[in-house]
Enzyme design. Structure first.
Site, PDB file in Angstrom:
ATOM      1  CE  LYS A   1       0.489   3.471   4.992  1.00 14.30           C
ATOM      2  NZ  LYS A   1       0.174   3.446   6.503  1.00 14.30           N
TER       3      LYS A   1
ATOM      4  CB  SER B   1       5.297  -1.905  11.974  1.00 10.66           C
ATOM      5  OG  SER B   1       4.657  -0.768  12.194  1.00 10.66           O
TER       6      SER B   1
ATOM      7  CG  ASN C   1      -1.579   1.224   1.484  1.00 16.53           C
ATOM      8  OD1 ASN C   1      -1.708   2.114   0.691  1.00 16.53           O
ATOM      9  ND2 ASN C   1      -2.037   1.412   2.396  1.00 16.53           N
TER      10      ASN C   1
ATOM     11  N   GLY D   1       2.212   1.778  10.673  1.00 17.83           N
ATOM     12  CA  GLY D   1       3.137   2.867  10.552  1.00 17.83           C
ATOM     13  C   GLY D   1       3.831   3.394  12.193  1.00 17.83           C
TER      14      GLY D   1
ATOM     15  CG  HIS E   1      -5.939   1.650   5.101  1.00 21.29           C
ATOM     16  ND1 HIS E   1      -5.301   2.340   5.972  1.00 21.29           N
ATOM     17  CD2 HIS E   1      -4.697   0.749   4.795  1.00 21.29           C
ATOM     18  CE1 HIS E   1      -4.131   2.419   6.224  1.00 21.29           C
ATOM     19  NE2 HIS E   1      -3.825   1.244   5.468  1.00 21.29           N
TER      20      HIS E   1
ATOM     21  CD  GLU F   1      -3.574  -3.033   7.154  1.00 23.36           C
ATOM     22  OE1 GLU F   1      -2.701  -3.459   6.747  1.00 23.36           O
ATOM     23  OE2 GLU F   1      -4.079  -1.994   7.150  1.00 23.36           O
TER      24      GLU F   1
ATOM     25  CD  GLU G   1      -2.999   5.188   6.815  1.00 28.48           C
ATOM     26  OE1 GLU G   1      -3.121   5.420   5.488  1.00 28.48           O
ATOM     27  OE2 GLU G   1      -1.903   4.876   7.219  1.00 28.48           O
TER      28      GLU G   1
HETATM   29  C1  PEP Z   1      -0.737  -0.166   5.919  1.00 30.05           C
HETATM   30  O1  PEP Z   1      -0.718   0.955   5.430  1.00 30.05           O
HETATM   31  O2  PEP Z   1      -1.616  -0.800   5.491  1.00 30.05           O
HETATM   32  C2  PEP Z   1       0.191  -0.368   6.685  1.00 30.05           C
HETATM   33  C3  PEP Z   1       0.034  -1.702   7.358  1.00 30.05           C
HETATM   34  O3  PEP Z   1       1.213   0.393   7.104  1.00 30.05           O
HETATM   35  P1  PEP Z   1       2.707   0.002   7.886  1.00 30.05           P
HETATM   36  O4  PEP Z   1       3.383  -1.234   7.052  1.00 30.05           O
HETATM   37  O5  PEP Z   1       3.633   1.210   7.402  1.00 30.05           O
HETATM   38  O6  PEP Z   1       2.529  -0.270   9.164  1.00 30.05           O
END
Ligand code: PEP
Length: 258
Positions: A20, A220, A18, A180, A104, A174, A106
């Protein structure tokens, strides 16, 4: 007579990046080009990148004819209409996308998307012939309050409502506190949540559909933890944010066991 237990279904590993709101068109092209040269030969796993909408056409050009696939980071349920700022699943299909991320955290947290809206996005994505990657996960406050499973149960029920069990979806667990932040769920924590998701899915859509469901972990994921996460029986892949923005780190994650 010897009774054999049914064979364990093989779920093909699935690793999605992803990107972003990162990468200009030129940077996205370079990243896609680098990933193609490192990952095209791998046929035993699905590799998908989800660039920002502005770079999708360029990435599609770079990846055309390779084993890598591309998808959108969100998708509107209507085919077209007066929905300023949104992109329809139908438009993503027109760009050769095969996947779209929906729900997601976000989108849920920053843009106020609800389970009902995410459910519409999921149905619109399927109607356009794409596979939705439906994201679910609890916040830190919800985990600390012991509400993780109640949240996952609600999100599965409402985000996936009305799903035909014959349709293919991918679910991404997630935990919001791991996205992040550099704070990954331990393999055991992630496995526990994934097993719960599969059980809920089995209750709603039947054991065969649940056994075939690919459940990704996101939060992460890095080259040094992907192998340990992927070793868990109910973790079928990863949704990778930050570490998917670099050819070397994303390639190492995709090649977790090589
Ligand atoms: C994501 O944006 O779906 C995500 C898991 O981000 P990160 O790997 O940076 O934690």
């Amino acid at each position: 007579m010897l009774l054999k237990s049914p064979p364990t279904p093989m779920r093909k590993p699935f690793i999605a990046g992803n990107w972003k709101m990162y990468k200009t068109i030129a940077d996205a092209r370079a990243l896609a080009h680098g990933l193609r040269s490192k990952l095209d030969a791998l046929s035993d796993r699905d590799v998908v990148v989800c660039p920002p909408f502005t770079a999708l056409a360029a990435v599609a050009q770079e990846l055309q004819g390779s084993s890598l696939r591309w998808g959108g980071q969100n998708a509107h349920w209507e085919r077209e209409g007066a929905f300023t700022g949104d992109i329809s699943a139908h438009m993503l299909a027109d760009l050769g996308c095969t996947y779209a991320i929906v729900g997601h955290s976000e989108r849920r947290q920053v843009f106020g998307e609800t389970d009902a809206m995410i459910n519409k996005r999921m149905h619109g994505t399927l109607a356009a012939g794409l596979t939705p990657i439906v994201c679910i996960g609890e916040t830190l406050a919800e985990r600390e309050a012991g509400k993780t499973y109640a949240v996952l149960e609600r999100q599965i029920k409402e985000s996936l409502a009305g799903l035909n069990p014959a349709s293919t979806v991918v679910v991404a667990y997630e935990p919001v506190w791991a996205i992040g932040t550099g704070q990954t769920a331990t393999p055991d924590q992630a496995q526990e949540a994934h097993a719960f998701v599969r059980k809920q899915y089995a209750g709603a859509y039947g054991p065969p559909a649940a056994q075939a469901l690919r459940i990704l972990y996101g939060g992460s994921v890095k080259p040094d933890n992907s192998k340990f996460l992927m070793e868990q029986p109910d973790i079928d892949g990863a949704l990778v944010g930050g570490a998917s923005l670099d050819v070397e780190s994303f390639s190492k994650i995709v090649r977790y066991n090589l």
